[in-house]
Design a protein around this motif. Structure first.
Motif, PDB file in Angstrom:
ATOM      1  N   ALA A  37      -0.921 -14.145  16.375  1.00  0.00           N
ATOM      2  CA  ALA A  37      -0.512 -13.342  15.219  1.00  0.00           C
ATOM      3  C   ALA A  37       1.003 -13.140  15.182  1.00  0.00           C
ATOM      4  O   ALA A  37       1.568 -12.883  14.125  1.00  0.00           O
ATOM      5  CB  ALA A  37      -1.218 -12.000  15.247  1.00  0.00           C
ATOM      6  N   VAL A  40       2.859 -15.502  12.729  1.00  0.00           N
ATOM      7  CA  VAL A  40       2.877 -15.077  11.326  1.00  0.00           C
ATOM      8  C   VAL A  40       3.907 -13.974  11.124  1.00  0.00           C
ATOM      9  O   VAL A  40       4.655 -13.981  10.140  1.00  0.00           O
ATOM     10  CB  VAL A  40       1.475 -14.608  10.885  1.00  0.00           C
ATOM     11  CG1 VAL A  40       1.505 -14.034   9.490  1.00  0.00           C
ATOM     12  CG2 VAL A  40       0.486 -15.748  10.986  1.00  0.00           C
ATOM     13  N   PHE A  41       3.968 -13.031  12.052  1.00  0.00           N
ATOM     14  CA  PHE A  41       4.929 -11.932  11.948  1.00  0.00           C
ATOM     15  C   PHE A  41       6.362 -12.461  11.943  1.00  0.00           C
ATOM     16  O   PHE A  41       7.189 -12.039  11.118  1.00  0.00           O
ATOM     17  CB  PHE A  41       4.726 -10.938  13.098  1.00  0.00           C
ATOM     18  CG  PHE A  41       5.728  -9.822  13.099  1.00  0.00           C
ATOM     19  CD1 PHE A  41       5.626  -8.784  12.181  1.00  0.00           C
ATOM     20  CD2 PHE A  41       6.779  -9.823  13.995  1.00  0.00           C
ATOM     21  CE1 PHE A  41       6.555  -7.758  12.161  1.00  0.00           C
ATOM     22  CE2 PHE A  41       7.717  -8.808  13.988  1.00  0.00           C
ATOM     23  CZ  PHE A  41       7.596  -7.766  13.074  1.00  0.00           C
ATOM     24  N   LEU A  44       7.111 -14.249   8.657  1.00  0.00           N
ATOM     25  CA  LEU A  44       7.343 -13.288   7.582  1.00  0.00           C
ATOM     26  C   LEU A  44       8.694 -12.592   7.731  1.00  0.00           C
ATOM     27  O   LEU A  44       9.371 -12.307   6.741  1.00  0.00           O
ATOM     28  CB  LEU A  44       6.216 -12.261   7.530  1.00  0.00           C
ATOM     29  CG  LEU A  44       4.885 -12.761   6.994  1.00  0.00           C
ATOM     30  CD1 LEU A  44       3.812 -11.691   7.131  1.00  0.00           C
ATOM     31  CD2 LEU A  44       5.023 -13.186   5.547  1.00  0.00           C
ATOM     32  N   ILE A  83       0.386  -6.189   0.912  1.00  0.00           N
ATOM     33  CA  ILE A  83       0.106  -7.219   1.913  1.00  0.00           C
ATOM     34  C   ILE A  83      -0.488  -6.609   3.171  1.00  0.00           C
ATOM     35  O   ILE A  83      -1.482  -7.119   3.713  1.00  0.00           O
ATOM     36  CB  ILE A  83       1.385  -8.023   2.232  1.00  0.00           C
ATOM     37  CG1 ILE A  83       1.768  -8.886   1.032  1.00  0.00           C
ATOM     38  CG2 ILE A  83       1.200  -8.891   3.475  1.00  0.00           C
ATOM     39  CD1 ILE A  83       3.113  -9.566   1.161  1.00  0.00           C
ATOM     40  N   ILE A  84       0.086  -5.513   3.640  1.00  0.00           N
ATOM     41  CA  ILE A  84      -0.444  -4.850   4.843  1.00  0.00           C
ATOM     42  C   ILE A  84      -1.859  -4.342   4.587  1.00  0.00           C
ATOM     43  O   ILE A  84      -2.739  -4.495   5.438  1.00  0.00           O
ATOM     44  CB  ILE A  84       0.493  -3.707   5.282  1.00  0.00           C
ATOM     45  CG1 ILE A  84       1.792  -4.293   5.845  1.00  0.00           C
ATOM     46  CG2 ILE A  84      -0.173  -2.812   6.323  1.00  0.00           C
ATOM     47  CD1 ILE A  84       2.872  -3.275   6.094  1.00  0.00           C
ATOM     48  N   THR A  86      -4.023  -5.572   2.517  1.00  0.00           N
ATOM     49  CA  THR A  86      -4.898  -6.740   2.466  1.00  0.00           C
ATOM     50  C   THR A  86      -5.198  -7.251   3.866  1.00  0.00           C
ATOM     51  O   THR A  86      -6.347  -7.594   4.177  1.00  0.00           O
ATOM     52  CB  THR A  86      -4.242  -7.859   1.628  1.00  0.00           C
ATOM     53  OG1 THR A  86      -3.947  -7.342   0.333  1.00  0.00           O
ATOM     54  CG2 THR A  86      -5.154  -9.063   1.510  1.00  0.00           C
ATOM     55  N   ILE A  87      -4.193  -7.287   4.728  1.00  0.00           N
ATOM     56  CA  ILE A  87      -4.402  -7.746   6.101  1.00  0.00           C
ATOM     57  C   ILE A  87      -5.334  -6.798   6.850  1.00  0.00           C
ATOM     58  O   ILE A  87      -6.242  -7.238   7.573  1.00  0.00           O
ATOM     59  CB  ILE A  87      -3.049  -7.897   6.831  1.00  0.00           C
ATOM     60  CG1 ILE A  87      -2.273  -9.072   6.241  1.00  0.00           C
ATOM     61  CG2 ILE A  87      -3.244  -8.087   8.327  1.00  0.00           C
ATOM     62  CD1 ILE A  87      -0.845  -9.190   6.738  1.00  0.00           C
ATOM     63  N   ILE A  88      -5.130  -5.498   6.679  1.00  0.00           N
ATOM     64  CA  ILE A  88      -6.009  -4.518   7.348  1.00  0.00           C
ATOM     65  C   ILE A  88      -7.434  -4.656   6.850  1.00  0.00           C
ATOM     66  O   ILE A  88      -8.390  -4.625   7.634  1.00  0.00           O
ATOM     67  CB  ILE A  88      -5.465  -3.088   7.132  1.00  0.00           C
ATOM     68  CG1 ILE A  88      -4.177  -2.889   7.929  1.00  0.00           C
ATOM     69  CG2 ILE A  88      -6.508  -2.030   7.534  1.00  0.00           C
ATOM     70  CD1 ILE A  88      -3.456  -1.602   7.647  1.00  0.00           C
ATOM     71  N   ASP A  89      -7.605  -4.854   5.552  1.00  0.00           N
ATOM     72  CA  ASP A  89      -8.938  -5.048   4.987  1.00  0.00           C
ATOM     73  C   ASP A  89      -9.582  -6.306   5.548  1.00  0.00           C
ATOM     74  O   ASP A  89     -10.771  -6.311   5.891  1.00  0.00           O
ATOM     75  CB  ASP A  89      -8.852  -5.124   3.470  1.00  0.00           C
ATOM     76  CG  ASP A  89     -10.221  -5.293   2.828  1.00  0.00           C
ATOM     77  OD1 ASP A  89     -11.126  -4.488   3.148  1.00  0.00           O
ATOM     78  OD2 ASP A  89     -10.382  -6.225   2.025  1.00  0.00           O
ATOM     79  N   TYR A  90      -8.809  -7.353   5.684  1.00  0.00           N
ATOM     80  CA  TYR A  90      -9.341  -8.622   6.197  1.00  0.00           C
ATOM     81  C   TYR A  90      -9.734  -8.498   7.674  1.00  0.00           C
ATOM     82  O   TYR A  90     -10.749  -9.014   8.096  1.00  0.00           O
ATOM     83  CB  TYR A  90      -8.294  -9.728   6.030  1.00  0.00           C
ATOM     84  CG  TYR A  90      -8.731 -11.051   6.586  1.00  0.00           C
ATOM     85  CD1 TYR A  90      -9.652 -11.827   5.924  1.00  0.00           C
ATOM     86  CD2 TYR A  90      -8.205 -11.517   7.795  1.00  0.00           C
ATOM     87  CE1 TYR A  90     -10.064 -13.052   6.437  1.00  0.00           C
ATOM     88  CE2 TYR A  90      -8.594 -12.723   8.314  1.00  0.00           C
ATOM     89  CZ  TYR A  90      -9.529 -13.493   7.638  1.00  0.00           C
ATOM     90  OH  TYR A  90      -9.928 -14.686   8.151  1.00  0.00           O
ATOM     91  N   ILE A  91      -8.914  -7.790   8.461  1.00  0.00           N
ATOM     92  CA  ILE A  91      -9.189  -7.659   9.903  1.00  0.00           C
ATOM     93  C   ILE A  91     -10.454  -6.845  10.163  1.00  0.00           C
ATOM     94  O   ILE A  91     -11.259  -7.203  11.016  1.00  0.00           O
ATOM     95  CB  ILE A  91      -7.977  -7.013  10.601  1.00  0.00           C
ATOM     96  CG1 ILE A  91      -6.805  -7.985  10.638  1.00  0.00           C
ATOM     97  CG2 ILE A  91      -8.336  -6.580  12.015  1.00  0.00           C
ATOM     98  CD1 ILE A  91      -5.528  -7.387  11.147  1.00  0.00           C
TER      99      ILE A  91
END
Length: 93
Positions: A37, A40-41, A44, A83-84, A86-91
């Motif tokens: 991960a 990606v960080f 970005l 974006i954050i 969305t990432i939290i929702d995906y995780i």
């Protein structure tokens, strides 16, 4: 009406272009390194730095009033929150 033309020398544009090319090469080279991960960080983070160069120099935000800077930062923060979120929702699915 006052004429507020801001002239930026070509050398500044060329230096920023060189930095943008170096950062692009760095982000492409980063894809060959597997850091999980963190990859990606870092990618970005490089994209944020590149976009700040484009906004401040090529779009002349550096020479505009503070209102434009505040509005640009506000919109950028909103995009970051989306974006954050969305990432939290995906995780956590």
């Amino acid at each position: 009406m006052e004429n507020d033309n801001h002239i930026i020398p070509y050398s500044t544009f060329l230096k920023v272009l060189a930095v943008l090319i170096i950062l692009t090469i760095t982000s492409v080279a980063l894809t060959s390194i597997h850091l999980g991960a963190l990859t990606v960080f870092i990618a970005l983070l490089i994209a944020v730095v590149k976009s700040s160069f484009v906004l401040r120099i090529f779009m002349h935000l550096k020479l505009e009033s503070r209102m434009f800077t505040v509005l640009t930062l506000g919109v950028s923060a909103l995009i970051g929150f989306v974006i954050i979120g969305t990432i939290i929702d995906y995780i956590f699915r």
